[in-house]
Design an enzyme around this catalytic site. Structure first.
Site, short mmCIF file in Angstrom:
data_model
loop_
_atom_site.label_atom_id
_atom_site.label_comp_id
_atom_site.label_asym_id
_atom_site.label_seq_id
_atom_site.Cartn_x
_atom_site.Cartn_y
_atom_site.Cartn_z
N ARG A 23 29.30 5.28 -2.52
CA ARG A 23 29.33 4.11 -1.62
C ARG A 23 30.24 2.97 -2.08
NH1 ARG A 23 24.37 1.59 0.82
NH2 ARG A 23 24.12 0.81 -1.28
N ASP A 24 30.84 3.03 -3.25
CA ASP A 24 31.76 1.98 -3.69
C ASP A 24 32.93 2.59 -4.44
OD1 ASP A 24 32.62 -0.67 -3.76
OD2 ASP A 24 31.60 -1.10 -5.65
#
Length: 172
Positions: A23-24
């Site tokens: 997610r990042d």
């Protein structure tokens, strides 16, 4: 570039196989480790925003999902259901950045919101580096598709496609 990209996709495949969504994923969360023999190794770092792969997106007061502007997939910006394709979108941004030295999408002037990816198409990397072959453009642009169903469905599939592109473009 292809060697680092290959290592990153192998890493994402392992993360996803473990049931985790990063997610990042972004260039700042990749470390290039150079051991004494000079052979580099790409390492994916900072799993602070990682979540189980098939978890529902958390409720956010402003409606925008967690992640880093410029690297977030449209479904992440919209805080809708995420999947491996979400990390592969971010991989496409990193790949574009490795090839061109810049991000494929402009950031909003206010800096408070993510770019509206539905309103802009990314440049093909060859528009900034004309010597890049069409196969490279096709690979990167498939990663950057707005709709996650049109991206590579897994890091393994992207890895197989990257291997074909690398064979077709040995001097890139």
């Amino acid at each position: 570039v292809f060697g680092v990209a290959r290592q990153l996709l192998i890493g994402l495949a392992a993360v996803h196989a473990a049931g985790v969504l990063h997610r990042d994923f972004k260039s700042e969360n990749v470390m290039l480790r150079l051991p004494g023999n000079g052979t580099g190794q790409a390492v994916i770092m900072d799993f602070g925003l990682a979540r189980p792969l098939h978890a529902a997106p958390p409720s956010r007061p402003n409606g925008i999902g967690a992640g880093s502007r410029g690297y977030m997939a449209p479904e992440q910006v919209d805080n809708t259901q995420l999947g491996p394709e979400t990390d592969l979108f971010a991989f496409g941004v990193v790949m574009f950045e490795m090839l061109t030295g810049r991000l494929p999408f402009a950031r909003e002037a206010s800096g408070n919101s993510a770019p509206n990816l539905l309103d802009q198409a990314p440049l093909a990397p060859s528009q900034l580096r004309p010597e890049l072959p069409e196969d490279v453009d096709g690979f990167v642009l498939k990663c950057l598709q707005v709709h996650r169903q049109q991206r590579y469905r897994s890091a393994d599939r992207a890895l197989a496609a990257l291997a074909q592109v690398a064979r077709a473009c040995p001097n890139t």
